[in-house]
Design a protein around this motif. Structure first.
Motif, short mmCIF file in Angstrom:
data_model
loop_
_atom_site.label_atom_id
_atom_site.label_comp_id
_atom_site.label_asym_id
_atom_site.label_seq_id
_atom_site.Cartn_x
_atom_site.Cartn_y
_atom_site.Cartn_z
N ARG A 119 0.82 -1.21 0.00
CA ARG A 119 0.00 0.00 0.00
C ARG A 119 0.86 1.26 0.00
O ARG A 119 0.55 2.24 -0.69
N LEU A 120 1.95 1.25 0.74
CA LEU A 120 2.80 2.44 0.80
C LEU A 120 3.52 2.69 -0.52
O LEU A 120 3.70 3.84 -0.93
N LEU A 121 3.94 1.62 -1.20
CA LEU A 121 4.64 1.79 -2.48
C LEU A 121 3.66 2.00 -3.63
O LEU A 121 4.05 2.50 -4.69
N ASP A 122 2.40 1.58 -3.45
CA ASP A 122 1.38 1.71 -4.49
C ASP A 122 1.82 1.01 -5.79
O ASP A 122 1.63 1.52 -6.89
N VAL A 123 2.46 -0.14 -5.64
CA VAL A 123 2.90 -0.95 -6.78
C VAL A 123 2.53 -2.39 -6.49
O VAL A 123 2.70 -2.87 -5.36
N ARG A 124 2.06 -3.09 -7.49
CA ARG A 124 1.71 -4.49 -7.33
C ARG A 124 2.92 -5.37 -7.66
O ARG A 124 3.54 -5.21 -8.70
N TYR A 125 3.23 -6.27 -6.74
CA TYR A 125 4.31 -7.21 -6.95
C TYR A 125 3.76 -8.63 -6.90
O TYR A 125 2.64 -8.87 -6.42
N THR A 126 4.56 -9.57 -7.35
CA THR A 126 4.14 -10.96 -7.32
C THR A 126 4.07 -11.46 -5.88
O THR A 126 4.76 -10.94 -4.98
N VAL A 127 3.25 -12.47 -5.66
CA VAL A 127 3.10 -13.04 -4.32
C VAL A 127 4.44 -13.59 -3.82
O VAL A 127 4.77 -13.49 -2.63
N TRP A 128 5.22 -14.15 -4.73
CA TRP A 128 6.51 -14.71 -4.35
C TRP A 128 7.43 -13.62 -3.78
O TRP A 128 8.05 -13.81 -2.73
N ARG A 129 7.50 -12.47 -4.43
CA ARG A 129 8.34 -11.39 -3.94
C ARG A 129 7.85 -10.88 -2.58
O ARG A 129 8.63 -10.64 -1.66
N LEU A 130 6.54 -10.68 -2.48
CA LEU A 130 5.99 -10.18 -1.22
C LEU A 130 6.25 -11.15 -0.08
O LEU A 130 6.57 -10.74 1.05
N LEU A 131 6.15 -12.45 -0.36
CA LEU A 131 6.38 -13.44 0.69
C LEU A 131 7.84 -13.41 1.16
O LEU A 131 8.12 -13.40 2.37
N VAL A 132 8.77 -13.32 0.22
CA VAL A 132 10.19 -13.33 0.58
C VAL A 132 10.55 -12.09 1.40
O VAL A 132 11.17 -12.18 2.47
N VAL A 133 10.19 -10.89 0.90
CA VAL A 133 10.59 -9.66 1.60
C VAL A 133 9.86 -9.51 2.93
O VAL A 133 10.43 -8.96 3.89
N SER A 134 8.63 -10.00 3.01
CA SER A 134 7.90 -9.89 4.28
C SER A 134 8.52 -10.78 5.34
O SER A 134 8.67 -10.37 6.50
N VAL A 135 8.89 -11.99 4.96
CA VAL A 135 9.55 -12.88 5.92
C VAL A 135 10.89 -12.29 6.36
O VAL A 135 11.25 -12.32 7.54
N CYS A 136 11.63 -11.71 5.39
CA CYS A 136 12.91 -11.09 5.74
C CYS A 136 12.71 -9.91 6.69
O CYS A 136 13.44 -9.74 7.68
N GLY A 137 11.71 -9.05 6.39
CA GLY A 137 11.45 -7.91 7.26
C GLY A 137 11.01 -8.33 8.64
O GLY A 137 11.48 -7.79 9.66
N TYR A 138 10.11 -9.31 8.70
CA TYR A 138 9.63 -9.79 10.01
C TYR A 138 10.77 -10.43 10.80
O TYR A 138 10.91 -10.21 12.01
N THR A 139 11.60 -11.21 10.11
CA THR A 139 12.72 -11.87 10.80
C THR A 139 13.72 -10.85 11.33
O THR A 139 14.24 -10.98 12.45
N ALA A 140 14.03 -9.82 10.50
CA ALA A 140 14.99 -8.80 10.93
C ALA A 140 14.50 -8.07 12.17
O ALA A 140 15.29 -7.73 13.07
N ILE A 141 13.20 -7.82 12.26
CA ILE A 141 12.65 -7.10 13.41
C ILE A 141 12.56 -8.02 14.63
O ILE A 141 12.98 -7.67 15.74
N GLN A 142 12.01 -9.22 14.42
CA GLN A 142 11.74 -10.12 15.53
C GLN A 142 13.01 -10.62 16.20
O GLN A 142 13.07 -10.76 17.43
N TYR A 143 14.03 -10.89 15.40
CA TYR A 143 15.22 -11.52 15.96
C TYR A 143 16.46 -10.62 15.88
O TYR A 143 17.55 -11.07 16.20
N GLY A 144 16.31 -9.38 15.42
CA GLY A 144 17.46 -8.50 15.32
C GLY A 144 17.25 -7.17 16.01
O GLY A 144 17.83 -6.91 17.08
N LEU A 145 16.40 -6.33 15.42
CA LEU A 145 16.25 -4.96 15.90
C LEU A 145 15.53 -4.89 17.25
O LEU A 145 15.93 -4.16 18.16
#
Length: 654
Positions: free
Chosen positions: A24-50
């Motif tokens: 929603r913030l980027l206002d661009v549609r991406y494939t489900v595969w890309r969204l799944l990969v970057v979302s897991v990476c973002g969640y992992t970086a926050i949950q177990y890093g930051l």
């Protein structure tokens, strides 16, 4: 087990939330595969890093009442970082690997068997090229243009490669404007031959097309073919009414073989265009595309039947000197074509002297027929090579194999006539105007330089004693390409057909002057258009086009004068009237605004982060620094929005 399930559900919900917010913030549609990969990476970086790093002071103790607001603020700030990290990954991913550069995962295994067959065929073609010593051509290595041995190797390689490549060689053998004589001589030896189908198989195909037993369709059907090629074979037959016909039968599997080989040819053409200078100079990609289109039409016999019917009707209207066979559409389909049998022999094997015929007269008649098809009928034979010409028993010429035709509408025929007249007068400016009128005019066209180039071209090729030939068309197209003039493909097909026909004309009469005869034909068409009947017809057509406008003029003038008399006459100037233009300008403004806001927010964030005064939020983080981090996240979101839009638009343009 329930705890593991709850953990997995929580991870899935958090990942989906991160993907939704980032999209929603980027206002661009991406494939489900890309969204799944970057979302897991973002969640992992926050949950177990930051998050553990920021909350390290409270790992061994509970926060006090005064510290709870600060901990809550840090926790919210960390959660906001998750979609921002996902956005950064999405933008970087889009910059490195644009959307569409890699096929979707769901298509990786789709058609795997077909891709394996294509790869096997591709390797087979490369092995044939290597066996005949042609790999140097594919790597762009310079070769001697007059090397007879290399030309012989090319002919053998095409012959070994099969039907589609043999057809390609046969077409190239007629392009004297592209290839040296050594190659033309070798490629002309290619013979498209194959073992014939059994008579029972051929009869079964004919029965399927006619929808009746073969005894009911023909009084006699010869099961032995008179010619057998890789795509089709030809049988003779007689209808119950006594008419002699030819039955053309497509070989089973020929269409699939052609499609597979055409894909190989397109890939080879792209490789040659990218890696070789001679491939770019010959426009091998354009040649491959034109060849593919023509061969697809040749494989579908319904196309040839329709073309034959249209050409035959046009010939009847003007009583043509050249004959074409008439199809029997009721007995034909895409695999079988039944048509009239023209009594005669192939023109290449005819002995004109024994029959007392003048080769120059036949060549002139053939050229007049080609120009009549182009200028009068608007539908013409696009591949008039020697194998498609016959000398009939009545000493007329027969044209066969109308699987590939060209078509010109009235405007293009008028433009081609203007080109012929400009060439006849050696008028450079007129030729430039005729070419520009029929093409897409580039914005940076240097009209004076273009006219001078055309004038110099005609001074070299059209003066007495210059012996103009078909190569002049090659130079003409080079001048056109240099000035970025885009000739319509329909008109380019005319020049290709004339280039192919030139070989037949010189075979009939070695001294035949194509350009001089074409000049005479152009004058004849110009004179025909100036006859009183033609002028009257033209005037009537123009008046008919103007009548609707003329009827409305009095009413419009009355409204105009009434508005002027009452002082209500106004003029509106509308800027950006098109919705598309407004969208473009709006997008530019949005990008500029977001860029300015991102820069301002980033600058303020840096200033706040460097301010060590003010109240403390925690022992290590001040309130102003917290605001600086928040502004930095906001600036990052806006900057990433701009970058995502830029990279996405670039990917669409590519």
């Amino acid at each position: 087990m329930p705890e593991l399930l709850l953990t997995l559900i929580g991870i899935a919900v958090n990942t989906a939330a991160v993907a939704y917010v980032a999209t929603r913030l980027l206002d661009v549609r991406y494939t489900v595969w890309r969204l799944l990969v970057v979302s897991v990476c973002g969640y992992t970086a926050i949950q177990y890093g930051l998050l553990p790093a920021l909350l390290e002071p409270f790992r061994h103790r509970e926060p006090t009442g005064d510290e709870i607001p600060a901990v809550l603020a840090l926790w919210i700030l960390v959660l906001v970082c998750a979609p921002v990290i996902a956005m950064v990954l999405l933008v970087v991913w889009e910059a490195v690997v644009p959307t569409g550069a890699v096929p979707p995962v769901r298509t990786w295994f789709k058609g795997l068997r077909a891709r394996l067959r294509r790869t096997r065929r591709y390797l087979q073609i490369l092995a044939i090229a290597a066996r005949h010593g042609l790999t140097g051509l594919l790597r762009g290595r310079r070769q001697d243009a007059q090397d007879a041995e290399l030309a012989r190797a090319l002919r053998r390689a095409l012959d070994d490669a099969g039907v589609t490549f043999v057809k390609l060689g046969q077409i190239l053998s007629t392009r004297r404007d592209l290839l040296p004589p050594a190659y033309i001589a070798e490629l002309a030896k290619l013979q498209d031959q194959a073992a014939p189908l059994r008579g029972t198989d051929a009869a079964r195909l004919v029965e399927a097309a006619a929808g009746a037993p073969i005894e009911e369709v023909f009084a006699r059907f010869d099961p032995e073919p008179v010619a057998a090629a890789s795509i089709a074979q030809v049988h003779t037959a007689v209808l119950h009414g006594g008419e002699a016909v030819v039955v053309k039968i497509r070989r089973p599997g020929a269409a699939q073989t052609v499609e597979r080989d055409l894909d190989i040819i397109r890939r080879l053409a792209r490789r040659l265009d990218r890696h070789t200078e001679w491939g770019r100079s010959m426009d091998v990609r354009g040649l491959a595309d034109g060849f593919a289109e023509a061969l697809r039409e040749e494989v579908d016999f319904t196309v040839e039947a329709r073309n034959l019917a249209q050409v035959a009707a046009a010939h009847d209207r003007r009583r043509a000197e050249v004959r074409v066979p008439r199809p029997h559409a009721d007995l034909s389909d895409e695999r079988v074509l039944v048509m009239e049998r023209l009594p005669g022999v192939p023109l290449a094997s005819a002995r004109l002297a024994d029959r007392g015929l003048d080769g120059g007269a036949l060549a002139a008649a053939l050229l007049r027929e080609m120009f009549d098809e182009i200028m009068v009928d608007g539908i013409f034979h696009a591949d008039p090579h020697p194998g498609n010409l016959m000398l009939l028993d009545d000493d007329r010429i027969g044209l066969i194999d109308y699987g590939s035709v060209g078509r010109l509408d009235r405007d293009l025929r008028t433009s081609f006539e203007a080109i012929l007249l400009a060439v006849d007068r050696q008028d450079g400016p007129a030729l430039a105007d005729a070419l520009v009128a029929v093409s897409t005019r580039p914005d940076e066209l240097d009209q004076v330089a273009f006219e001078r180039a055309l004038g110099s071209f005609m001074a070299r090729h059209l003066v007495p004693g210059a012996a103009p030939g078909i190569r002049m068309f090659t130079e003409l197209f080079r001048i056109i390409a240099k000035h970025r003039i885009v000739i319509p493909p329909e008109l380019a097909a005319v020049f290709r057909a004339l280039a192919t026909l030139e070989g037949c004309l010189t075979a009939l009469d070695p001294g035949f002057d194509l350009i001089d005869t074409a000049r005479d034909v152009g004058r004849r068409y110009a004179e025909r258009r100036m006859r009183p009947a033609a002028v009257q017809e033209l005037v009537m057509e123009e008046v008919a086009d103007l009548m609707p406008v003329l009827r409305k003029l009095p009413r419009r003038f009355d409204r105009l004068f009434a508005a002027a008399e009452s002082g209500q006459l106004t003029a509106n100037v509308r800027l950006l009237a098109r919705a598309e233009d407004r969208r473009v300008v709006t997008a530019w403004l949005h990008q500029i605004l977001l860029t300015v806001l991102a820069a301002a927010s980033g600058l303020m964030a840096v200033m706040l982060l460097g301010n060590e005064t003010g109240p403390d939020l925690t022992e290590e983080l001040g309130l102003y620094q917290f605001f600086g981090l928040s502004l930095l996240l906001i600036a990052s979101v806006m900057a990433l929005r701009v970058l995502a839009d830029i990279f996405t638009r670039r990917g669409h343009r590519d």
